[in-house]
Design a protein around this motif. Structure first.
Motif, mmCIF file in Angstrom:
data_model
loop_
_atom_site.group_PDB
_atom_site.id
_atom_site.type_symbol
_atom_site.label_atom_id
_atom_site.label_comp_id
_atom_site.label_asym_id
_atom_site.label_seq_id
_atom_site.Cartn_x
_atom_site.Cartn_y
_atom_site.Cartn_z
ATOM 1 N N ALA A 1 -6.639 22.948 19.662
ATOM 2 C CA ALA A 1 -5.554 23.395 18.594
ATOM 3 C C ALA A 1 -6.339 23.472 17.498
ATOM 4 O O ALA A 1 -7.503 22.838 16.956
ATOM 5 N N ASP A 2 -5.974 24.672 16.670
ATOM 6 C CA ASP A 2 -6.633 25.072 15.299
ATOM 7 C C ASP A 2 -5.807 24.218 14.321
ATOM 8 O O ASP A 2 -6.433 23.604 13.149
ATOM 9 N N ILE A 3 -4.476 23.750 14.364
ATOM 10 C CA ILE A 3 -3.726 23.077 13.412
ATOM 11 C C ILE A 3 -3.069 22.175 14.215
ATOM 12 O O ILE A 3 -2.218 22.104 15.250
ATOM 13 N N VAL A 4 -3.473 20.675 13.666
ATOM 14 C CA VAL A 4 -2.966 19.528 14.640
ATOM 15 C C VAL A 4 -2.056 18.629 13.617
ATOM 16 O O VAL A 4 -2.539 18.406 12.459
ATOM 17 N N GLY A 5 -1.054 18.246 13.986
ATOM 18 C CA GLY A 5 -0.104 17.514 12.905
ATOM 19 C C GLY A 5 -0.664 16.040 13.041
ATOM 20 O O GLY A 5 -0.846 15.306 12.034
ATOM 21 N N LYS A 6 -0.910 15.417 14.406
ATOM 22 C CA LYS A 6 -1.547 14.034 14.389
ATOM 23 C C LYS A 6 -2.380 14.055 15.702
ATOM 24 O O LYS A 6 -1.949 14.520 16.752
ATOM 25 N N ASN A 7 -3.359 13.232 15.691
ATOM 26 C CA ASN A 7 -4.293 13.127 17.069
ATOM 27 C C ASN A 7 -3.767 11.739 17.383
ATOM 28 O O ASN A 7 -3.906 10.647 16.659
ATOM 29 N N ILE A 8 -3.625 11.676 18.576
ATOM 30 C CA ILE A 8 -3.272 10.163 19.305
ATOM 31 C C ILE A 8 -4.024 10.099 20.606
ATOM 32 O O ILE A 8 -4.169 10.920 21.201
ATOM 33 N N ALA A 9 -4.662 8.877 20.517
ATOM 34 C CA ALA A 9 -5.736 8.559 21.729
ATOM 35 C C ALA A 9 -4.633 7.771 22.805
ATOM 36 O O ALA A 9 -4.261 6.634 22.654
ATOM 37 N N ALA A 10 -4.299 8.634 24.006
ATOM 38 C CA ALA A 10 -3.139 8.085 24.786
ATOM 39 C C ALA A 10 -4.112 8.303 26.060
ATOM 40 O O ALA A 10 -4.740 9.290 26.513
ATOM 41 N N GLY A 11 -4.035 7.177 26.680
ATOM 42 C CA GLY A 11 -4.678 7.016 28.183
ATOM 43 C C GLY A 11 -3.895 7.728 29.219
ATOM 44 O O GLY A 11 -2.818 8.223 29.065
ATOM 45 N N ASP A 12 -4.496 7.763 30.252
ATOM 46 C CA ASP A 12 -3.969 8.320 31.460
ATOM 47 C C ASP A 12 -2.632 7.807 31.962
ATOM 48 O O ASP A 12 -1.470 8.269 32.517
ATOM 49 N N GLY A 13 -2.355 6.350 31.577
ATOM 50 C CA GLY A 13 -1.181 5.619 31.950
ATOM 51 C C GLY A 13 -0.169 5.676 30.721
ATOM 52 O O GLY A 13 0.855 4.737 30.749
ATOM 53 N N GLN A 14 -0.262 6.652 29.817
ATOM 54 C CA GLN A 14 0.478 6.773 28.861
ATOM 55 C C GLN A 14 1.083 8.169 28.465
ATOM 56 O O GLN A 14 0.429 8.984 29.146
ATOM 57 N N ARG A 15 2.244 8.135 28.012
ATOM 58 C CA ARG A 15 3.011 9.458 27.836
ATOM 59 C C ARG A 15 3.246 9.495 26.325
ATOM 60 O O ARG A 15 4.064 8.539 25.859
ATOM 61 N N VAL A 16 3.096 11.024 26.062
ATOM 62 C CA VAL A 16 3.758 10.766 24.527
ATOM 63 C C VAL A 16 5.188 11.833 24.655
ATOM 64 O O VAL A 16 5.183 12.772 25.222
ATOM 65 N N ASN A 17 6.278 11.030 24.023
ATOM 66 C CA ASN A 17 7.355 11.570 23.853
ATOM 67 C C ASN A 17 7.698 12.082 22.705
ATOM 68 O O ASN A 17 7.833 11.243 21.719
ATOM 69 N N VAL A 18 7.971 13.467 22.301
ATOM 70 C CA VAL A 18 8.531 13.872 21.142
ATOM 71 C C VAL A 18 9.821 14.180 21.325
ATOM 72 O O VAL A 18 10.437 14.990 22.214
#
Length: 182
Positions: A143-160
């Motif tokens: 991504a050229d423009i990122v709001g926030k970086n999150i270090a998420a593992g394989d056993g995690q899900r990011v929900n927006v």
């Protein structure tokens, strides 16, 4: 086992992140009149509209917003019938396209969106803007423009979750585990 949830962004934080991203988009685009924001269905479309509203507030720049459905262009899922790929109200030829999505993970959605755009014309440049970059790419896409970086593992899900589709503005990191088959 109970699901573990960590709140990463809430309404106020999300607004600040979107305003910052809107500023970055305008800074990266030499000619704002050539901009078109294309949101990847569904939350990417909502984010693209919010970015344009933020641009209008601070810079009187109001690029068109379009939507793209990447389903027919995915290489990791079976096609789900016929689809034109999206609703693009303006030509992408010789424009600066900003593809907008909520989360970038493996890179496959962005790859599919670029293929959809390529079939519509030839933009001068394509930028990728994402609210959350969780890392762990399978493809060499960033991504050229990122709001926030999150270090998420394989056993995690990011929900927006966004007000427009979910009734609340919130980004959470959820620990999830596949159900046991035993």
């Amino acid at each position: 086992m109970a699901e573990q949830k960590q709140i990463v962004l809430e309404h106020r934080d999300l607004g600040r992140v979107i305003r910052r991203m809107a500023h970055e988009i305008v800074e990266k685009c030499a000619i704002p009149d050539e901009l078109i924001l294309i949101g990847i269905r569904s939350r990417g479309v909502h984010l693209a509209r919010r970015l344009v509203r933020a641009m209008e507030e601070f810079g009187k720049v109001m690029p068109p917003v379009a939507a793209v459905d990447v389903t027919p262009f995915r290489d990791d899922r079976a096609p789900a019938g016929t689809s034109s790929g999206g609703d693009i109200p303006a030509s992408v030829d010789e424009r600066t396209v900003v593809l907008v999505d909520d989360v970038i993970y493996r890179g496959r959605t962005i790859r599919a969106a670029m293929e959809a755009i390529e079939r519509l014309g030839r933009p001068n440049r394509i930028f990728v803007a994402v609210l959350i970059d969780r890392g762990a790419r399978e493809l060499p896409i960033r991504a050229d423009i990122v709001g926030k970086n999150i270090a998420a593992g394989d056993g995690q899900r990011v929900n927006v979750r966004l007000v427009e589709s979910d009734g609340i503005d919130q980004v959470t990191l959820v620990d999830w585990h596949a159900p046991s088959t035993s």
